[in-house]
Motif scaffolding. Sequence first.
Motif, short mmCIF file in Angstrom:
data_model
loop_
_atom_site.label_atom_id
_atom_site.label_comp_id
_atom_site.label_asym_id
_atom_site.label_seq_id
_atom_site.Cartn_x
_atom_site.Cartn_y
_atom_site.Cartn_z
N LEU A 5 23.27 43.15 43.49
CA LEU A 5 24.68 43.56 44.04
C LEU A 5 25.37 42.56 43.77
O LEU A 5 26.69 42.67 43.33
N VAL A 6 25.01 41.32 44.26
CA VAL A 6 26.08 40.26 44.25
C VAL A 6 26.54 39.88 42.78
O VAL A 6 27.59 39.61 42.44
N HIS A 7 25.35 39.81 41.79
CA HIS A 7 25.76 39.68 40.70
C HIS A 7 26.61 40.70 40.00
O HIS A 7 27.60 40.18 39.29
N GLU A 8 26.64 42.02 40.35
CA GLU A 8 27.47 42.97 40.00
C GLU A 8 29.11 42.59 40.23
O GLU A 8 29.77 42.84 39.52
N GLN A 9 29.16 42.45 41.67
CA GLN A 9 30.19 42.03 42.31
C GLN A 9 31.07 40.69 41.50
O GLN A 9 32.11 40.71 41.26
N GLN A 10 30.28 39.74 41.33
CA GLN A 10 30.72 38.82 40.44
C GLN A 10 31.15 38.73 38.94
O GLN A 10 32.35 38.41 38.49
N THR A 11 30.35 39.70 38.53
CA THR A 11 30.60 40.16 37.15
C THR A 11 32.07 41.03 37.12
O THR A 11 32.87 40.62 36.34
N ALA A 12 32.19 41.74 37.98
CA ALA A 12 33.41 42.65 38.11
C ALA A 12 34.64 41.68 38.55
O ALA A 12 35.64 41.94 37.98
N ILE A 13 34.63 40.74 39.28
CA ILE A 13 35.41 40.18 39.54
C ILE A 13 35.79 39.11 38.48
O ILE A 13 37.09 38.80 38.14
N THR A 14 34.90 38.40 37.85
CA THR A 14 35.29 37.86 36.51
C THR A 14 36.07 38.52 35.39
O THR A 14 36.72 37.96 34.89
N HIS A 15 35.43 39.67 35.31
CA HIS A 15 36.33 40.59 34.47
C HIS A 15 37.65 40.94 34.94
O HIS A 15 38.52 41.04 33.98
N LEU A 16 37.77 41.17 36.11
CA LEU A 16 39.23 41.28 36.72
C LEU A 16 40.17 40.19 36.43
O LEU A 16 40.98 40.25 36.11
N LEU A 17 39.57 39.11 36.60
CA LEU A 17 40.38 37.74 36.42
C LEU A 17 40.63 37.41 35.04
O LEU A 17 41.65 36.60 34.51
N ALA A 18 39.72 37.80 34.12
CA ALA A 18 39.81 37.54 32.81
C ALA A 18 40.88 38.41 32.07
O ALA A 18 41.47 38.14 31.07
N THR A 19 41.14 39.63 32.66
CA THR A 19 42.25 40.82 32.18
C THR A 19 43.45 40.80 32.75
O THR A 19 44.24 41.28 32.08
N GLU A 20 43.41 40.27 33.95
CA GLU A 20 44.84 40.61 34.61
C GLU A 20 45.16 39.08 35.03
O GLU A 20 44.56 38.26 35.67
N TYR A 21 46.32 38.89 34.57
CA TYR A 21 47.10 37.14 34.74
C TYR A 21 48.03 37.40 35.61
O TYR A 21 49.26 37.22 35.35
N ASP A 22 47.86 37.87 36.83
CA ASP A 22 48.62 37.63 37.82
C ASP A 22 48.26 36.83 39.11
O ASP A 22 47.37 36.79 39.47
N GLU A 23 49.54 35.86 39.18
CA GLU A 23 49.05 35.00 40.31
C GLU A 23 48.82 35.45 41.75
O GLU A 23 47.87 34.95 42.37
N ARG A 24 49.40 36.60 42.11
CA ARG A 24 49.08 37.08 43.21
C ARG A 24 47.62 37.54 43.45
O ARG A 24 47.11 37.44 44.43
N LEU A 25 47.39 38.23 42.44
CA LEU A 25 46.21 38.79 42.42
C LEU A 25 45.08 37.95 42.23
O LEU A 25 43.96 37.93 43.02
N LEU A 26 45.25 36.65 41.53
CA LEU A 26 44.35 35.63 41.74
C LEU A 26 44.25 35.26 42.92
O LEU A 26 43.12 34.74 43.59
N GLU A 27 45.37 35.03 43.81
CA GLU A 27 45.37 34.44 45.02
C GLU A 27 44.62 35.29 46.05
O GLU A 27 43.97 34.93 46.98
N LEU A 28 44.45 36.45 45.77
CA LEU A 28 43.76 37.44 46.83
C LEU A 28 42.29 37.63 46.34
O LEU A 28 41.59 37.91 47.35
N VAL A 29 42.03 37.53 45.29
CA VAL A 29 40.61 37.63 44.78
C VAL A 29 39.83 36.58 44.80
O VAL A 29 38.50 36.60 45.17
N GLN A 30 40.39 35.40 44.61
CA GLN A 30 39.47 34.03 44.58
C GLN A 30 38.65 34.02 46.21
O GLN A 30 37.51 33.43 45.54
N PRO A 31 39.44 34.36 47.06
CA PRO A 31 38.48 33.97 48.29
C PRO A 31 37.10 34.83 48.24
O PRO A 31 36.21 34.83 48.64
N ILE A 32 37.37 36.23 47.83
CA ILE A 32 36.11 37.29 47.56
C ILE A 32 35.52 36.54 46.86
O ILE A 32 34.04 36.47 46.97
N ASP A 33 35.84 36.07 45.69
CA ASP A 33 34.90 35.53 44.63
C ASP A 33 34.03 34.21 45.04
O ASP A 33 32.81 34.07 45.13
N HIS A 34 34.72 33.31 46.07
CA HIS A 34 34.23 32.31 46.50
C HIS A 34 33.00 32.73 47.60
O HIS A 34 32.09 32.12 47.89
#
Length: 372
Positions: free
Chosen positions: A137-166
């Motif tokens: 499940l964690v691998h699926e979550q990290q894969t989804a986050i990686t895909h999101l960060l690779a397709t969306e180049y939004d600084e605000r989104l990066l700021e919100l998602v990065q703590p979840i990824d960490h």
Amino acid sequence: MTPLIQDALVWAPTGGMIAVGALALQYRKKAAEHCCRDGMSEAQAADTEQRVAARDEEAQHLAESRLPALVHALQHGTGDIYTAGGLLHPQLASTVTGRAYLSVLEQVSALTTQASEQAEGAARAAVQAVTRSVQALVHEQQTAITHLLATEYDERLLELVQPIDHTASQLARRLQILGVLTGMWPGRQREDAPLLETVRGGMSRIRDFHRVQVPNESAHYVAGRYVEPVVLAVAELLDNAARHSAPSTPVEVSFLEAHHGISIQIHDAGPGMRPEVREEAARRLSGQHPVRLTELRTPPSFGHLGIGALAAQYGFRAAVDEEHSVHGGVRAVLYLPRELLAAAPPAEGHEQACPEAVRSDTRGPARNALPA
């Protein structure tokens, strides 16, 4: 009814309490007479009585002392049937009674050991099953986050998602350590990686990564087979250093090259360790004692146990001390023998030798190196 019992019944109502002493003397005289008639002297009768008493005392000693001591020793791993207490009367060792009691202890020991092994096996199987399912499940979550960060180049989104990824990276690390304690493979095989990037990989998997100060350069490489185990061990040592020191203080990493290998030194500015805690940490980090899930304390502590298990399996060493701490806290050392290191690649082949997993990118410390 025997003549001795008849005499006792006659004497008791007649003489009452006054005749008790005389009755005892008469009983003893009658007993001696019977022993003589049966071919046994009074001394032999006394000896027989002593032997019977010794066996009775031995039975009581078995039930009240030897068996409880054996069970306690087996539960805590401090002894066996030969160290948990001996016979109260050593002269019985070669008798049927002594051998029978030893057989009882051996059977209890065997049954207790068997029950303990079955419980440990069931606990390991359960923990492995849960660990694997949550890791997926964690691998699926990290894969989804990686895909999101690779397709969306939004600084605000990066700021919100990065703590979840960490946070997911930290959870993955905890699951890896738990899996290591049950005998699971710690992670995927990697290519040779720079020592500096390996340490940064461990740094990226802890909460207080921003407090960690690492050297600017190192020419050493870690052989691919040992990269993930070293990353995990470094992460646990860094996490311990950060959690046991004030949030305003740094956690400093340095490298010390020796003749037979290289040491990764981690210094914190915490309060240090009590002697008994330091002794227990040394025991756990040594990896010389098998980890039993059914014997972990409550609440359990996995970090040092996981490092010890990795050290025993992969050939590095870990230790903690206070004498050499530069800030008066604790110094943790991870020593890597040269057998765990690899030759640096040629300059023109550096890009191929540095796998994508260890290259830094622009998404912050949680993605800097060797993600889970």
